[in-house]
Design an enzyme around this catalytic site. Structure first.
Site, short mmCIF file in Angstrom:
data_model
loop_
_atom_site.label_atom_id
_atom_site.label_comp_id
_atom_site.label_asym_id
_atom_site.label_seq_id
_atom_site.Cartn_x
_atom_site.Cartn_y
_atom_site.Cartn_z
N CYS A 125 0.82 -1.19 0.00
CA CYS A 125 0.00 0.00 0.00
C CYS A 125 0.86 1.25 0.00
O CYS A 125 2.08 1.19 0.12
CB CYS A 125 -0.94 -0.02 1.20
SG CYS A 125 -2.46 0.85 0.86
N CYS A 134 -1.91 5.36 3.58
CA CYS A 134 -3.08 4.49 3.74
C CYS A 134 -3.64 4.63 5.15
O CYS A 134 -2.90 4.75 6.12
CB CYS A 134 -2.70 3.05 3.47
SG CYS A 134 -4.07 1.91 3.75
#
Ligand SMILES: [Zn+2]
Length: 108
Positions: free
Chosen positions: A45, A49
């Site tokens: 990610c 995030c």
């Protein structure tokens, strides 16, 4: 095998990495500069995030998405598209980013 093997050396290496501070701070300015992945979930990610931070010993950093994917990690679409419109986002953003989920629910 230990169920939840703690690896202090890996954790320390991650914590010393300046990128980890960006992840903890969810620094939007770090987006695009690197990605991070979590071994236990197989997901990578972006730094900002909204997922809660994973255990540092399970975290790896990647300079590019390609690098992360070549390492065998998959992305989480809703996390990678911060500017989704509400209509488009409704179906997927309800699912929390799985990057750090499974360490809370360790599979048997
Ligand atoms: Zn995410």
């Amino acid at each position: 095998m230990k169920k939840s093997a703690r690896n202090p050396e890996l954790a320390t290496a991650t914590e010393r990495n300046p990128r980890w501070a960006s992840v903890l701070a969810r620094d939007p300015g770090a987006d695009g500069k690197f990605y991070y992945s979590v071994r236990t979930t197989g997901v990578y990610c972006r730094p900002s995030c909204a997922a809660r931070p994973a255990r540092p010993e399970n975290v790896q950093f990647h300079t590019t998405r390609e690098e992360a994917e070549q390492a065998g990690f998959r992305r989480w679409p809703s996390s990678m598209q911060p500017r989704l419109r509400k209509s488009a986002a409704s179906s997927i953003t309800r699912k929390p980013c799985p990057i750090s989920i499974s360490w809370r629910r360790t599979p048997a």
